[in-house]
Design a protein around this motif. Structure first.
Motif, mmCIF file in Angstrom:
data_model
loop_
_atom_site.group_PDB
_atom_site.id
_atom_site.type_symbol
_atom_site.label_atom_id
_atom_site.label_comp_id
_atom_site.label_asym_id
_atom_site.label_seq_id
_atom_site.Cartn_x
_atom_site.Cartn_y
_atom_site.Cartn_z
ATOM 1 N N ALA A 103 -16.337 -13.991 -38.199
ATOM 2 C CA ALA A 103 -16.579 -14.494 -39.563
ATOM 3 C C ALA A 103 -17.454 -15.727 -39.553
ATOM 4 O O ALA A 103 -18.329 -15.877 -40.398
ATOM 5 N N THR A 104 -17.270 -16.540 -38.623
ATOM 6 C CA THR A 104 -18.036 -17.804 -38.595
ATOM 7 C C THR A 104 -19.281 -17.715 -37.729
ATOM 8 O O THR A 104 -20.082 -18.646 -37.672
ATOM 9 N N LYS A 105 -19.399 -16.555 -37.038
ATOM 10 C CA LYS A 105 -20.503 -16.342 -36.089
ATOM 11 C C LYS A 105 -20.537 -17.478 -35.096
ATOM 12 O O LYS A 105 -21.585 -17.957 -34.670
ATOM 13 N N ASN A 106 -19.398 -17.906 -34.821
ATOM 14 C CA ASN A 106 -19.307 -19.069 -33.928
ATOM 15 C C ASN A 106 -18.707 -18.670 -32.602
ATOM 16 O O ASN A 106 -18.210 -17.546 -32.438
ATOM 17 N N ILE A 107 -18.761 -19.559 -31.702
ATOM 18 C CA ILE A 107 -18.285 -19.296 -30.356
ATOM 19 C C ILE A 107 -16.778 -18.963 -30.376
ATOM 20 O O ILE A 107 -16.014 -19.530 -31.148
ATOM 21 N N PHE A 108 -16.447 -17.937 -29.573
ATOM 22 C CA PHE A 108 -15.025 -17.579 -29.424
ATOM 23 C C PHE A 108 -14.485 -18.330 -28.218
ATOM 24 O O PHE A 108 -15.109 -18.346 -27.160
ATOM 25 N N GLN A 109 -13.365 -18.905 -28.419
ATOM 26 C CA GLN A 109 -12.798 -19.712 -27.313
ATOM 27 C C GLN A 109 -11.279 -19.689 -27.421
ATOM 28 O O GLN A 109 -10.713 -20.085 -28.412
ATOM 29 N N LEU A 110 -10.646 -19.164 -26.383
ATOM 30 C CA LEU A 110 -9.177 -19.015 -26.497
ATOM 31 C C LEU A 110 -8.522 -18.910 -25.116
ATOM 32 O O LEU A 110 -9.074 -18.291 -24.214
ATOM 33 N N GLU A 111 -7.407 -19.569 -25.010
ATOM 34 C CA GLU A 111 -6.576 -19.369 -23.818
ATOM 35 C C GLU A 111 -5.537 -18.343 -24.185
ATOM 36 O O GLU A 111 -4.812 -18.523 -25.165
ATOM 37 N N HIS A 112 -5.426 -17.286 -23.392
ATOM 38 C CA HIS A 112 -4.411 -16.275 -23.720
ATOM 39 C C HIS A 112 -4.027 -15.513 -22.473
ATOM 40 O O HIS A 112 -4.691 -15.612 -21.434
ATOM 41 N N ARG A 113 -2.978 -14.762 -22.630
ATOM 42 C CA ARG A 113 -2.491 -14.020 -21.485
ATOM 43 C C ARG A 113 -3.227 -12.683 -21.354
ATOM 44 O O ARG A 113 -3.673 -12.112 -22.364
ATOM 45 N N VAL A 114 -3.349 -12.228 -20.121
ATOM 46 C CA VAL A 114 -4.041 -10.965 -19.847
ATOM 47 C C VAL A 114 -3.188 -10.105 -18.920
ATOM 48 O O VAL A 114 -2.256 -10.620 -18.288
ATOM 49 N N VAL A 115 -3.564 -8.812 -18.898
ATOM 50 C CA VAL A 115 -2.969 -7.928 -17.883
ATOM 51 C C VAL A 115 -3.940 -7.954 -16.709
ATOM 52 O O VAL A 115 -5.116 -7.642 -16.848
ATOM 53 N N ARG A 116 -3.437 -8.483 -15.602
ATOM 54 C CA ARG A 116 -4.349 -8.655 -14.477
ATOM 55 C C ARG A 116 -4.624 -7.308 -13.798
ATOM 56 O O ARG A 116 -3.957 -6.308 -14.084
ATOM 57 N N ALA A 117 -5.594 -7.281 -12.896
ATOM 58 C CA ALA A 117 -6.002 -6.039 -12.230
ATOM 59 C C ALA A 117 -4.818 -5.357 -11.549
ATOM 60 O O ALA A 117 -4.696 -4.134 -11.548
ATOM 61 N N ASP A 118 -3.909 -6.220 -11.033
ATOM 62 C CA ASP A 118 -2.756 -5.605 -10.350
ATOM 63 C C ASP A 118 -1.627 -5.249 -11.314
ATOM 64 O O ASP A 118 -0.535 -4.890 -10.924
#
Ligand code: ADP
Length: 665
Positions: free
Chosen positions: A80-95
């Motif tokens: 919406a803001t066409k602005n930079i996305f920046q976030l700390e969040h959890r992920v499912v790692r490769a393993d």
């Protein structure tokens, strides 16, 4: 407009360089279509699963399900803001496990300013995140712990604290803060001095902390110092080592308790205990004494009951005695009286009233009784009575009384006895009165007879004396030794006889109270001179020394006083060996004149001295020396009637001194 996007937008030539840069980084690199539905490519770098083909599954493959919503929101916002996305969040790692990423994506805009593509990098921050999480957890635990401690330590009045090894407070409880009047921030992290400890006190604790550090052992102590409000207080404290997991001392925790009151209690209890002990001892001693006293009491009681029995017997005897006495009094027909020395209450029995001519029911007062005594005796009896009541003088008086109703003259003899009341406030003067009229009348008759006989004897004796004087004169003119001696002796014997008859006359007069004093003024020196003349004439057997006497006028009965002196000189001659010295002296003081006769005769025993002046009293001398025992009695009466005194001093075998005084005015 965002500066980065602007740069990217305006400088598409740099796109390749940018891509190259992305390649050079170790982070995950990805690109997405404008609405993020398709992931063009993703280089997972082993952290995330790679996507070499464009895929719409990326969210489910890479994003940790619980954080998807948050990620979507951030994406929506970035689009919406066409602005930079920046976030700390959890992920499912490769393993397949959960990890953390810090993902940043920049929109690539076309010339119209529309988003063409997104490029992003995602760094693996899993470790940092885990560390952070742990830290937070640890902090929470710590906070919780602190709260728990606070709850525990706040509830106690004890002071609780922890020192680090640099002697700084790393923990202090509320009580200690309140005592200091400080806040946590003011106090924690500060040393002892900074928290207001005095140097000696700070140094003491620092030494203790050092000791605990070195030995790993607790230290306990007591310390007294002034409290801001409560004054001097006493504190009991324990410092404990705090060990780390390898057993090294890393801190020192302490608890301090205000034991002032406990200490005071202890002191009081100790003192009370000591007092109790001494009281106990005293009790023990008292008990001991009591036991001893009890024994004594028992003994005393026994004795008392014995005494009581004796007393009872004695009382019985006294009672019997009283009855006997009453019977005797009744039999003797004595009158009895009682006088209270203070109130002068006068209680008499019926017999006494009868003796004074009263009816048994009539009242008789002391004054009335005295008024009934005849004139010659009234003053004498009255004086004797007062003297007996108030000076404990002797009271054995004989006097005539005229009865009130019957007008009869009765001679009474009264004998009284003064006794102090046990209360000590008054004395009782009690006694008996007996009717001696009969004896007295008899005596008077006898005395009158003696008087008459003496008088009768005196008449021829006077003519005998006159004849003798004639003879004496005659013999003087015609000296004849035998005649002269015979006449001298006759004169002396006649003189003696005259004296004796005079003595008899005096007795009879005294008995019937007929010794009258006729006072006149005369010089004492003349009296002494005349006595000296007479002595010279009468006695040649002794050596007389008449000491010079001052000429002094007195008012007295010269003849009677001369008689007293002659009597004393006569006694000295009678009771002293011929040849011994007899001295007559007269001494004047301010208000009296004293005349003494001193001899070197047989002397008188001490116990006899007071009795000499009693009527008919004679010291037992185996009838060696004759006499009637009335000379001193008459002398004493005469001196007393003058208001003077007469007495004797004597040593057996050495001699006697008889003296009398006369008042000068
Ligand atoms: P008496 O006629 O017996 O001498 P007094 O009344 O004069 O009577 O004396 C009483 C007694 O006092 C005497 O019997 C005598 O024992 C004693 N007495 C008096 N004067 C002397 C004296 N100077 N020395 C020793 N005894 C004396």
């Amino acid at each position: 407009m965002n500066e980065n996007s602007h740069n990217l937008n305006t400088n598409s030539a740099n796109e390749d360089r940018f891509r190259a840069l992305l390649k050079a980084t170790s982070d995950v690199v990805y690109s997405l279509n404008p609405d993020w539905t398709i992931m063009h490519e993703l280089d997972g770098r082993g952290f995330l699963l790679d996507a070499h083909e464009p895929t719409t599954e990326w969210k489910s493959r890479n994003v940790y399900p619980d954080d998807l919503e948050m990620v979507n929101e951030a994406i929506a916002n970035a689009i919406a803001t066409k602005n930079i996305f920046q976030l700390e969040h959890r992920v499912v790692r490769a393993d397949g496990s959960m990890g953390w990423t810090f993902s940043r994506a920049v929109p690539i805009l076309n010339d119209e300013g529309e988003i063409r593509e997104w490029f992003g990098v995602a760094s693996d921050i899993t470790e940092r995140k885990i560390a952070e999480q742990k830290l937070t957890e640890a902090k929470d635990v710590l906070e919780n712990q602190k709260r728990t401690y606070e709850t525990i330590t706040a509830g106690t009045p004890d002071l609780m604290y922890v020192f680090d090894l640099e002697y700084r407070f790393s923990y202090v409880n509320r009580a200690l803060l309140e005592m200091w009047g400080k806040t946590w921030d003011d106090a924690v992290g500060k040393g002892l001095l900074e928290n207001g400890y005095e140097p000696w006190h700070a140094e003491m604790h620092e030494r203790e902390i050092d000791l605990i550090k070195a030995t790993g052992k607790p230290v306990r102590g007591e310390v007294a110092f002034p409290h801001a409000i409560l004054g001097r207080r006493l504190y009991d404290y324990i410092l404990n080592p705090v060990f780390n997991e390898v057993g090294e001392v890393i801190a020192v925790s302490g608890t301090t308790r205000d034991v002032t009151e406990r200490d005071q209690w202890e002191q009081q209890i100790k003192q009370s205990a000591e007092e109790l002990q001494s009281i106990n001892e005293e009790f023990e001693a008292i008990n001991e004494e009591l036991r001893a006293s009890n024994e004594q009491l028992l003994v005393t009681n026994e004795k008392l009951s014995q005494i009581n029995q004796e007393l009872l017997k004695a009382e019985q005897k006294i009672e019997e005695g009283k009855i006997a006495l009453r019977l005797a009094v009744d039999a003797a027909n004595f009158g009895t009286w009682y006088i209270n020395s203070v109130t002068r209450e006068f209680i008499t029995d019926a017999r006494l009233k009868e003796l004074f001519g009263y009816l048994p029911n009539e009242d008789l007062s002391i004054e009335q009784a005295i008024a009934q005594i005849t004139d010659e005796y009234r003053e004498f009896v009255s004086k004797k009575l007062e003297d007996a009541i108030y000076n404990n003088g002797d009271y054995d008086v004989t006097y005539p009384v005229v009865g009130l109703h019957d007008n009869r003259l009765r001679w009474l003899r009264a004998i009284g006895n003064l006794k102090a009341d046990p209360s000590g406030t008054f004395s009782t003067f009690t006694g008996v009165v007996m009717d001696i009229t009969e004896q007295k009348t008899e005596e008077i008759r006898k005395n009158d007879f003696i008087g008459m006989v003496s008088h009768e004897l005196k008449t021829p004796l006077t003519s005998l004396s006159a004849y003798l004087q004639l003879l004496e004169m005659h013999a003087h003119k015609n000296p004849d030794e035998l005649n002269q001696r015979a006449i001298n002796q006759s004169v002396k014997q006649t003189k003696r006889m005259t004296d004796m008859i005079n003595g008899f006359l005096n007795i009879s007069r005294l008995e019937s109270a007929k010794v009258f004093i006729e006072k006149s003024q005369f010089d004492v020196a003349d009296l002494i001179n005349e006595a000296q003349e007479e002595t010279k004439m009468l006695y040649s057997t002794h050596r007389f020394f008449f000491e010079p006497c001052n000429s002094i006028m007195i008012s007295a009965d010269k003849g009677k006083i001369g008689q007293v002196l002659a009597n004393l000189i006569g006694n000295a001659v009678k009771y002293a060996q011929p040849g011994s010295a007899i001295r007559v002296s007269c001494i004047t003081t301010t208000d009296t004149i004293k005349i003494s006769v001193q001899d070197e005769g047989i002397g008188i025993r001490q116990e006899e001295l007071p009795k000499l002046f009693e009527r008919f009293y004679r010291v037992d001398n185996n009838n060696l020396i004759s006499g009637f025992g009335i000379g001193l009695y008459v002398s004493a009466e005469i001196v007393n009637l003058h208001g003077g005194k007469i007495w004797a001093e004597s040593t057996v075998g050495k001699g006697s001194v008889f003296s009398f005084t006369l008042p000068l005015s």
